[in-house]
Each structure stands twice: as C-alpha cells, then as structure tokens.
Write a protein that holds these residues in place. Structure first.
Motif, PDB file in Angstrom:
ATOM      1  N   GLY A 281       0.613  -1.341  -0.050  1.00 32.43           N
ATOM      2  CA  GLY A 281      -0.010  -0.011   0.109  1.00 32.43           C
ATOM      3  C   GLY A 281       0.789   1.387   0.161  1.00 32.43           C
ATOM      4  O   GLY A 281       0.351   2.518  -0.222  1.00 32.43           O
ATOM      5  N   ILE A 282       2.053   1.304   0.256  1.00 31.55           N
ATOM      6  CA  ILE A 282       2.932   2.486   0.197  1.00 31.55           C
ATOM      7  C   ILE A 282       4.004   2.488  -0.611  1.00 31.55           C
ATOM      8  O   ILE A 282       4.553   3.476  -0.862  1.00 31.55           O
ATOM      9  N   ILE A 283       4.454   1.297  -0.832  1.00 32.73           N
ATOM     10  CA  ILE A 283       5.678   1.363  -1.959  1.00 32.73           C
ATOM     11  C   ILE A 283       5.130   1.794  -3.150  1.00 32.73           C
ATOM     12  O   ILE A 283       3.983   1.392  -3.630  1.00 32.73           O
ATOM     13  N   ASN A 284       5.972   2.551  -4.224  1.00 37.30           N
ATOM     14  CA  ASN A 284       5.831   3.014  -5.544  1.00 37.30           C
ATOM     15  C   ASN A 284       6.757   2.578  -6.479  1.00 37.30           C
ATOM     16  O   ASN A 284       7.833   2.046  -6.139  1.00 37.30           O
ATOM     17  N   GLU A 285       6.648   2.911  -7.509  1.00 33.03           N
ATOM     18  CA  GLU A 285       7.573   2.496  -8.593  1.00 33.03           C
ATOM     19  C   GLU A 285       9.161   3.126  -8.421  1.00 33.03           C
ATOM     20  O   GLU A 285      10.090   2.583  -8.754  1.00 33.03           O
ATOM     21  N   GLU A 286       9.239   4.420  -7.914  1.00 33.01           N
ATOM     22  CA  GLU A 286      10.350   4.873  -7.582  1.00 33.01           C
ATOM     23  C   GLU A 286      11.044   4.023  -6.601  1.00 33.01           C
ATOM     24  O   GLU A 286      12.448   3.972  -6.741  1.00 33.01           O
ATOM     25  N   HIS A 287      10.344   3.573  -5.672  1.00 31.20           N
ATOM     26  CA  HIS A 287      11.135   2.557  -4.735  1.00 31.20           C
ATOM     27  C   HIS A 287      11.568   1.231  -5.509  1.00 31.20           C
ATOM     28  O   HIS A 287      12.807   0.971  -5.162  1.00 31.20           O
ATOM     29  N   PHE A 288      11.054   0.885  -6.403  1.00 27.32           N
ATOM     30  CA  PHE A 288      11.091  -0.334  -7.116  1.00 27.32           C
ATOM     31  C   PHE A 288      12.546   0.192  -7.874  1.00 27.32           C
ATOM     32  O   PHE A 288      13.456  -0.939  -8.017  1.00 27.32           O
ATOM     33  N   LYS A 289      12.764   1.311  -8.371  1.00 29.34           N
ATOM     34  CA  LYS A 289      13.890   1.705  -9.063  1.00 29.34           C
ATOM     35  C   LYS A 289      15.163   1.713  -8.299  1.00 29.34           C
ATOM     36  O   LYS A 289      16.154   1.215  -8.379  1.00 29.34           O
ATOM     37  N   GLU A 290      14.873   2.129  -7.220  1.00 30.73           N
ATOM     38  CA  GLU A 290      15.855   2.069  -6.073  1.00 30.73           C
ATOM     39  C   GLU A 290      16.187   0.571  -5.721  1.00 30.73           C
ATOM     40  O   GLU A 290      17.388   0.300  -5.395  1.00 30.73           O
ATOM     41  N   ILE A 291      15.341  -0.099  -5.595  1.00 34.45           N
ATOM     42  CA  ILE A 291      15.571  -1.684  -5.259  1.00 34.45           C
ATOM     43  C   ILE A 291      16.311  -2.134  -6.385  1.00 34.45           C
ATOM     44  O   ILE A 291      17.414  -3.005  -6.199  1.00 34.45           O
ATOM     45  N   VAL A 292      16.047  -2.100  -7.476  1.00 33.23           N
ATOM     46  CA  VAL A 292      16.492  -2.918  -8.755  1.00 33.23           C
ATOM     47  C   VAL A 292      17.880  -2.516  -8.771  1.00 33.23           C
ATOM     48  O   VAL A 292      19.003  -3.245  -8.980  1.00 33.23           O
ATOM     49  N   PHE A 293      18.034  -1.230  -8.918  1.00 35.52           N
ATOM     50  CA  PHE A 293      19.681  -0.690  -9.270  1.00 35.52           C
ATOM     51  C   PHE A 293      20.539  -0.380  -8.070  1.00 35.52           C
ATOM     52  O   PHE A 293      21.557  -0.818  -8.131  1.00 35.52           O
ATOM     53  N   GLY A 294      19.953  -0.622  -7.017  1.00 41.54           N
ATOM     54  CA  GLY A 294      20.716  -0.587  -5.720  1.00 41.54           C
ATOM     55  C   GLY A 294      21.112  -1.720  -5.585  1.00 41.54           C
ATOM     56  O   GLY A 294      22.178  -2.036  -4.998  1.00 41.54           O
ATOM     57  N   HIS A 295      20.302  -2.879  -5.921  1.00 37.94           N
ATOM     58  CA  HIS A 295      20.682  -4.155  -5.644  1.00 37.94           C
ATOM     59  C   HIS A 295      21.954  -4.738  -6.511  1.00 37.94           C
ATOM     60  O   HIS A 295      22.709  -5.064  -6.015  1.00 37.94           O
ATOM     61  N   LYS A 296      21.704  -4.072  -7.801  1.00 35.53           N
ATOM     62  CA  LYS A 296      22.704  -4.503  -8.860  1.00 35.53           C
ATOM     63  C   LYS A 296      23.964  -3.887  -8.358  1.00 35.53           C
ATOM     64  O   LYS A 296      24.997  -4.334  -8.721  1.00 35.53           O
ATOM     65  N   TYR A 297      23.951  -2.439  -7.780  1.00 30.69           N
ATOM     66  CA  TYR A 297      25.305  -1.815  -7.333  1.00 30.69           C
ATOM     67  C   TYR A 297      25.730  -2.688  -6.447  1.00 30.69           C
ATOM     68  O   TYR A 297      27.173  -2.811  -6.345  1.00 30.69           O
ATOM     69  N   MET A 298      24.978  -3.009  -5.435  1.00 29.54           N
ATOM     70  CA  MET A 298      25.563  -3.876  -4.298  1.00 29.54           C
ATOM     71  C   MET A 298      26.352  -5.123  -4.891  1.00 29.54           C
ATOM     72  O   MET A 298      27.145  -5.535  -4.250  1.00 29.54           O
ATOM     73  N   GLU A 299      25.660  -5.920  -5.959  1.00 31.92           N
ATOM     74  CA  GLU A 299      26.176  -6.821  -6.506  1.00 31.92           C
ATOM     75  C   GLU A 299      27.500  -6.748  -7.176  1.00 31.92           C
ATOM     76  O   GLU A 299      28.637  -7.524  -6.904  1.00 31.92           O
ATOM     77  N   TYR A 300      27.578  -5.437  -7.840  1.00 32.07           N
ATOM     78  CA  TYR A 300      28.941  -5.445  -8.468  1.00 32.07           C
ATOM     79  C   TYR A 300      30.175  -4.967  -7.360  1.00 32.07           C
ATOM     80  O   TYR A 300      31.316  -5.237  -7.665  1.00 32.07           O
ATOM     81  N   GLN A 301      29.813  -4.611  -6.340  1.00 30.38           N
ATOM     82  CA  GLN A 301      30.870  -4.362  -5.279  1.00 30.38           C
ATOM     83  C   GLN A 301      31.135  -5.553  -4.746  1.00 30.38           C
ATOM     84  O   GLN A 301      32.194  -5.924  -4.404  1.00 30.38           O
TER      85      GLN A 301
END
Length: 342
Positions: A212-232
C-alpha cells in the motif's frame, strides 16, 4: 640497467606467475613493454577446449593495465595475429609486429622458458634473453593448467584484478518467507565468501512497510541499488557470490504491490547474468516478521506458481530446492559444487 625490454604472452588467463615476471622485469629495464599477443579465433578455441569462459583480448588488456597501473615504467600493448592455433603461429611475423608496436630498439626479451633461446636469438639478435622463474618455483601455475582444470583449483594464484571475472554468481529466489535470506547467509558461510542481501527488504524497512505504500520509484531504487551492491560484493567474493533475489523477483513484487509490471525492469532482467538459480519452494513455515502479508497457504501456493511461471516465460532455468532447512542446504550445496567443480 638496460633501456628497453618486453615480455609477451596470451595471458589466457593472467596469473601470479605472469605478475611475478612482469614485476621483476620492470626492475631490470628503464622501459618494459608487456605485449598481449592475441588471435580471436585461436584464443576462443583454447577457452572452449578448457574449463574457462571465453576471454576476449579487451578483458585481458584491462587486467594487465590494472595490475601494472602503479608501475610507471611499464606499458601494455596488444598485438593481433591471425594464427588459428599455437602450432601455426608465425614467429617471424609476430616479431615484426611486436617491434613495430614498441617502435624502439629492444635490449632485453623476458620469458620463463629456456627453450625460447634459439628462436629469440634469431628474431631479436641484438637483445638479451633473460629467463625468470623457469621452474615455476615462486608460483607453480600456468595458463594451460588453469584452462585444463579450471580457475578454482588455482584460486590463490590468480590476481585480485582477475578473480571477479571468474566468480560464479548464484541467485537464490522464491516467494515470500521461503527461507531465501537464511540459505543465502548459510551458503556464504560454508563457502567462505560474500553475499548480497535482498535490497527490497532494506527499502521496505526504511519506508516502514511495503503493502500500500511502496511505489515505482522505490522499485527503481531496489533494482538498481541491488545491482550496485552486487558489483561491489563480487570484488570481494571467493569463487562464488550468493545473491538474495534478483530482477525477476522484483518484477513479481512490482506486479503484486503496484498492480502492473514495469517495462524497465525487463531491461534489467535481460542485462543480468547469473550462473545458477536456486528456486526455493514455500514448504517451510510462513513467518510473520512485520513486513510479510501473504501467509494464507492458498495465496502462498498461487504466488509461488506465478513466480515460477515468470521464470519459465523468460526461459530462465531453475534448480528447485525443497524440504527442511538441512535438506535445502544439502541440495543447494550439491548444485553449487557441481557449478564450481563438476
């Protein structure tokens, strides 16, 4: 001290024996040229015949540049040849191209093989042939051995700049409360390596929930943040990196919480490259941790079938893991061992 020297090879792959020769040679001449000799067809066939992935010359050139970046008198050059195999390599033509690339009189030719004496004397008559560590006493390894047996047997002899290329990436996926995070941590512990946490969980904790509170901008942070963590994390990994969830799971949750798929997540799915997917069936007890909302057994099974279908639709192979936590650990370990050593 001699002025100009060179050390050449395919560096297929680069290993610590090469690094040792380069470092020692750099102390013996004013200028050292490291020559990467490559043939796209030959090198690709050598990789295919062994147990390593294809190693384009651009990747090997980057490795050499990285390991010598602090050596001010070392310059890395790439020289292409068209030999289909080592046996058909044209040494005369190769010497001509190397001399042209260096563009200066060569005083020293470095290698680790005394057997090269006759040919180097003929091709570089004005240069001294200096052999370094011919018995491989400092680093008992060779590119041939790594290709034959795989990089994991020789992991301690592979430079840090090279290791991340060989790290196997294992994605651990599944629906809500199926034990992904637990299995990810346990596997990382067993294999003495790093892991990537589920970034979606991190974001939900930051905003105070998901439903009910998560939006598409949050998903952008999730997907790209997760990938950045993976690269590190892959830079720190020991042979294998375990990743809790990935972009297909993010798309699944986008449809679940937003009510629609995000087209840009599909681009992230196409761009990701995992070596193994461990799919956890939801046959362990559902645990209410304050962020989970789909505990009804019928809903769990329905969501599980939906996520599994999403992997099938994208032609992503999965290894199904089920049973008790111990059984899951044993099944996962067998799959990972097969990936690394099978």
């Amino acid at each position: 001290m001699k002025k100009v020297g060179f050390f050449g090879g395919k560096f297929l792959p680069l290993h610590m024996g090469h690094v040792y020769v380069i470092t020692k040679a750099a102390c013996m001449v004013e200028e050292l040229y490291v020559i990467l000799s490559y043939s796209k067809s030959r090198d690709s066939l050598l990789c295919q015949a062994g147990r390593i992935p294809d190693l384009p010359h651009s990747v090997r050139l980057q490795w050499l540049t990285t390991v010598t970046r602090d050596m001010e008198n070392v310059k890395v050059l790439a020289v292409e040849d068209d030999a289909p195999s080592d046996e058909t390599y044209d040494w005369e033509k190769g010497a001509y191209e190397i001399k042209k690339a260096i563009g200066k009189p060569i005083d020293v030719v470095f290698s680790s093989e005394h057997s090269y004496d006759p040919i180097f004397k003929r091709l570089y008559p004005d240069a001294e042939h200096v052999v370094i560590d011919s018995d491989r006493s400092h680093y008992p390894v060779s590119g041939t051995a790594i290709r034959k047996h795989g990089p994991y047997r020789y992991w301690d002899y592979i430079p840090n700049a090279v290791k991340s290329y060989f790290v196997k990436k294992v994605a651990i996926v599944g629906t809500e409360s199926c034990g992904k995070s637990t299995l990810t941590r346990y596997l990382a512990q067993i294999y003495g390596t790093t892991y990537v946490e589920e970034y979606g969980r991190t974001i939900c904790e930051e905003i105070g929930g998901c439903d009910g509170i998560i939006n598409e901008e949050h998903f952008k942070e999730i997907v790209f943040g997760h990938k950045y963590m993976e690269y590190q994390k892959v830079k720190e990994a020991n042979k294998v990196l375990f990743i809790d969830s990935e972009a297909v799971v993010s798309q699944y949750y986008a449809e679940l919480y937003l009510g629609y798929p995000c087209s840009w997540i599909e681009g992230a799915i196409l761009a990701q490259n995992y070596d193994l997917y461990l799919y956890l069936e939801p046959d362990v007890p559902w645990i209410d941790d304050g962020f989970r909302v789909h505990g009804d057994e019928k809903i769990r099974q329905c969501n599980n079938e939906k996520l599994k279908q999403m992997f099938q639709e994208r032609n992503i192979p999965i290894v199904t893991i089920r049973g008790s936590y111990l059984e899951r650990l044993e099944q996962a370990k067998r799959a990972v061992d097969q990936l690394l050593f099978g």
